[in-house]
Design a protein around this motif. Structure first.
Motif, mmCIF file in Angstrom:
data_model
loop_
_atom_site.group_PDB
_atom_site.id
_atom_site.type_symbol
_atom_site.label_atom_id
_atom_site.label_comp_id
_atom_site.label_asym_id
_atom_site.label_seq_id
_atom_site.Cartn_x
_atom_site.Cartn_y
_atom_site.Cartn_z
ATOM 1 N N GLY A 45 0.779 -1.226 0.000
ATOM 2 C CA GLY A 45 0.000 0.000 0.000
ATOM 3 C C GLY A 45 0.810 1.275 0.000
ATOM 4 O O GLY A 45 0.237 2.373 0.049
ATOM 5 N N VAL A 46 2.140 1.195 -0.103
ATOM 6 C CA VAL A 46 2.973 2.401 -0.063
ATOM 7 C C VAL A 46 2.916 3.115 -1.415
ATOM 8 O O VAL A 46 2.998 2.484 -2.465
ATOM 9 N N ARG A 47 2.779 4.430 -1.357
ATOM 10 C CA ARG A 47 2.758 5.234 -2.579
ATOM 11 C C ARG A 47 3.778 6.359 -2.585
ATOM 12 O O ARG A 47 4.037 6.950 -3.628
ATOM 13 N N ALA A 48 4.341 6.698 -1.423
ATOM 14 C CA ALA A 48 5.295 7.807 -1.366
ATOM 15 C C ALA A 48 6.331 7.546 -0.284
ATOM 16 O O ALA A 48 6.083 6.805 0.672
ATOM 17 N N VAL A 49 7.495 8.183 -0.445
ATOM 18 C CA VAL A 49 8.630 8.013 0.463
ATOM 19 C C VAL A 49 9.241 9.378 0.744
ATOM 20 O O VAL A 49 9.332 10.223 -0.154
ATOM 21 N N ILE A 50 9.643 9.596 2.001
ATOM 22 C CA ILE A 50 10.501 10.730 2.348
ATOM 23 C C ILE A 50 11.843 10.157 2.787
ATOM 24 O O ILE A 50 11.911 9.369 3.731
ATOM 25 N N ALA A 66 12.664 3.936 -6.880
ATOM 26 C CA ALA A 66 11.319 4.331 -6.463
ATOM 27 C C ALA A 66 10.423 4.573 -7.672
ATOM 28 O O ALA A 66 9.267 4.130 -7.716
ATOM 29 N N HIS A 67 10.945 5.253 -8.673
ATOM 30 C CA HIS A 67 10.138 5.566 -9.850
ATOM 31 C C HIS A 67 9.787 4.312 -10.644
ATOM 32 O O HIS A 67 8.676 4.221 -11.205
ATOM 33 N N ARG A 68 10.688 3.358 -10.702
ATOM 34 C CA ARG A 68 10.380 2.094 -11.385
ATOM 35 C C ARG A 68 9.183 1.404 -10.738
ATOM 36 O O ARG A 68 8.436 0.671 -11.400
ATOM 37 N N LEU A 75 6.469 4.887 -7.293
ATOM 38 C CA LEU A 75 6.416 5.660 -6.054
ATOM 39 C C LEU A 75 6.915 7.078 -6.284
ATOM 40 O O LEU A 75 7.824 7.311 -7.084
ATOM 41 N N ARG A 76 6.335 8.022 -5.557
ATOM 42 C CA ARG A 76 6.890 9.378 -5.489
ATOM 43 C C ARG A 76 7.857 9.434 -4.321
ATOM 44 O O ARG A 76 7.591 8.863 -3.251
ATOM 45 N N ASP A 81 -2.607 14.339 -1.652
ATOM 46 C CA ASP A 81 -3.022 14.217 -3.047
ATOM 47 C C ASP A 81 -2.313 13.060 -3.735
ATOM 48 O O ASP A 81 -2.940 12.274 -4.469
ATOM 49 N N ILE A 82 -1.020 12.911 -3.473
ATOM 50 C CA ILE A 82 -0.260 11.796 -4.049
ATOM 51 C C ILE A 82 -0.766 10.464 -3.522
ATOM 52 O O ILE A 82 -0.942 9.490 -4.267
ATOM 53 N N LEU A 83 -0.994 10.390 -2.200
ATOM 54 C CA LEU A 83 -1.426 9.127 -1.598
ATOM 55 C C LEU A 83 -2.816 8.730 -2.057
ATOM 56 O O LEU A 83 -3.147 7.532 -2.066
ATOM 57 N N SER A 84 -3.627 9.691 -2.430
ATOM 58 C CA SER A 84 -5.000 9.395 -2.843
ATOM 59 C C SER A 84 -5.139 9.141 -4.336
ATOM 60 O O SER A 84 -6.179 8.633 -4.783
#
Length: 419
Positions: free
Chosen positions: A277-282, A326-328, A331-332, A414-417
């Motif tokens: 369920g992960v969509r973004a990383v910091i 991440a992009h592959r 993920l943002r 917005d990214i996660l949704s």
């Protein structure tokens, strides 16, 4: 039960074939809590800070907090860094009373392929069956594992920044009283993830070193910046956001450590990109790569080894590899600028060069300027005194709160949704 990764016939997991592929595929899960493991230094007489707690034939009770609600849950058990089999005789999930005991209410049995016990060979991981247990975000949960009679702790998340509990010898997974849980430890072990049925919005992973791990924040208060960010998200009148903390104190981008875990460039997929369920990383990492080259070598256990000297280009190329990975995976990824650490001039110049690339290099999908949030305007190589925990490197609770505040939450929502 799902076994990760696929294993050879040597795998001994009770009744793994009792779950059909169609039943397994029907569930869509989302990580709501996670932690990252590191190897325990394999020494006969380790320093006290690295001594393994006695767990053989005992019950290890760990306290975790979900960032999401759910009608059921799933736990991931890991022997990723183990060199011997992991034997779990029994596992339960319950509400914590805030200490070693269980709150009044249901104690749910955790099963694996319909069976209470689990044996994992070195390197293996397994997901439990779905656990019929209501999960409420922010509530303390107790995960209790009764270990085999020969079990040792070979991997841990060494600085959990909270107390977990070990019982007297015996099976105490469903014991509500704290009386039998007399030993204390500050580690997490074996349980690396709690997931709930997927929600409309995805999860966010915060991955890095001790400043993501929350080192020197108030003990037991969950005041690292990822936890503060999750609370900020829960308080804005919109659905909660799962902020999964994959920080490891002492971790580096480019070098493994005998104490501080696999290099982030090596663990990124497992600890961040592959979480359900992960969509973004910091990403916030690099200050230890800069510093550990200058630390003196130590006899015996040298946690800072190898003392590899890095350039700004070394770090930038490492970031680029992680960004591409991440992009592959769709993920943002946001880059966090390296925070002030009162470095001597040569290392400070390196930090500033790296930060300028993070801000202007165009590689990340966005920037979280932690440096600008924490630095003293009069002495930008240092933390603002109100944000300094006292060692010149790690933020105070107020500093971690300032880090959480500067994260662009609306953009992340917005990214996660919208995958």
């Amino acid at each position: 039960m799902k076994i990760l990764p696929a294993l050879s016939a040597a795998l001994t997991v009770a009744a793994a074939l009792s779950v059909t592929p169609s039943a397994q595929a029907a569930a869509v899960w989302q990580a709501a809590w996670a932690t990252s493991l590191q190897s325990v230094p394999d020494l006969a007489n380790p320093p006290g800070l690295y001594a393994r707690p006695e767990v053989a034939g005992r019950t290890f009770r760990q306290i975790i907090h979900s960032d999401l609600d759910g009608s059921e849950a799933r736990l991931r058990v890991s022997n990723r860094y183990g060199s011997q089999p992991l034997v779990v005789e029994r596992a339960t999930l319950a509400r914590s009373d805030g200490a070693a005991g269980l709150a009044t209410g249901k104690v749910a049995a955790v099963t694996f392929g319909g069976h209470a016990s689990l044996t994992l060979p070195p390197g293996a991981e397994a997901d439990s069956d779905a656990i019929a247990f209501p999960i409420v975000h922010g509530q303390a949960l107790a995960v209790s594992l009764t270990l085999g009679t020969r079990q040792t702790m070979q991997a841990w998340h060494r600085i959990a920044n909270r107390v977990n509990f070990i019982s007297t010898p015996g099976e105490h997974a469903a014991t509500a009283s704290s009386a039998d849980f007399r030993a204390r430890t500050t580690h997490y072990a074996w349980i690396t993830q709690l997931s709930v049925p997927g929600t409309a919005a995805g999860s966010l992973v915060a991955i890095g070193d001790s400043i993501t791990d929350g080192l020197r924040s108030t003990f037991g208060a969950r005041h690292g910046w990822p936890e503060d960010l999750a609370r900020r998200a829960a308080a804005d009148g919109q659905p909660p956001v799962a902020v999964l903390n994959a920080g490891i104190s002492g971790n580096r981008l480019l070098s493994d450590s005998p104490c501080y875990g696999e290099r982030l460039a090596g663990r990124f997929d497992h600890d961040a990109a592959e979480l359900p369920g992960v969509r973004a990383v910091i990403l916030l990492i690099g200050i230890n790569d800069i510093n550990f080259a200058a630390t003196p070598a130590r006899r015996g256990l040298d946690c800072d080894a190898p003392h590899t000297r890095v350039t700004a280009n070394d770090l930038i190329m490492g970031y680029k590899r992680i960004i591409a990975d991440a992009h592959r995976r769709g993920l943002r990824i946001f880059g966090g600028t390296l925070t002030p650490a009162a470095l001597p001039p040569e290392r400070e110049a390196l930090r500033e060069t790296v930060n300028q690339w993070i801000r202007r290099g165009g590689g990340f999908d966005g920037v979280v300027d932690f440096d600008a949030a924490l630095r003293d305007p009069r002495r930008p190589n240092q933390l603002l005194p109100a944000y300094d925990s006292g060692d010149g490197i790690h933020p105070s609770d107020a500093g971690y709160a300032a880090m959480a505040k500067v994260v662009p939450l609306a953009r992340l929502r917005d990214i996660l949704s919208h995958p």
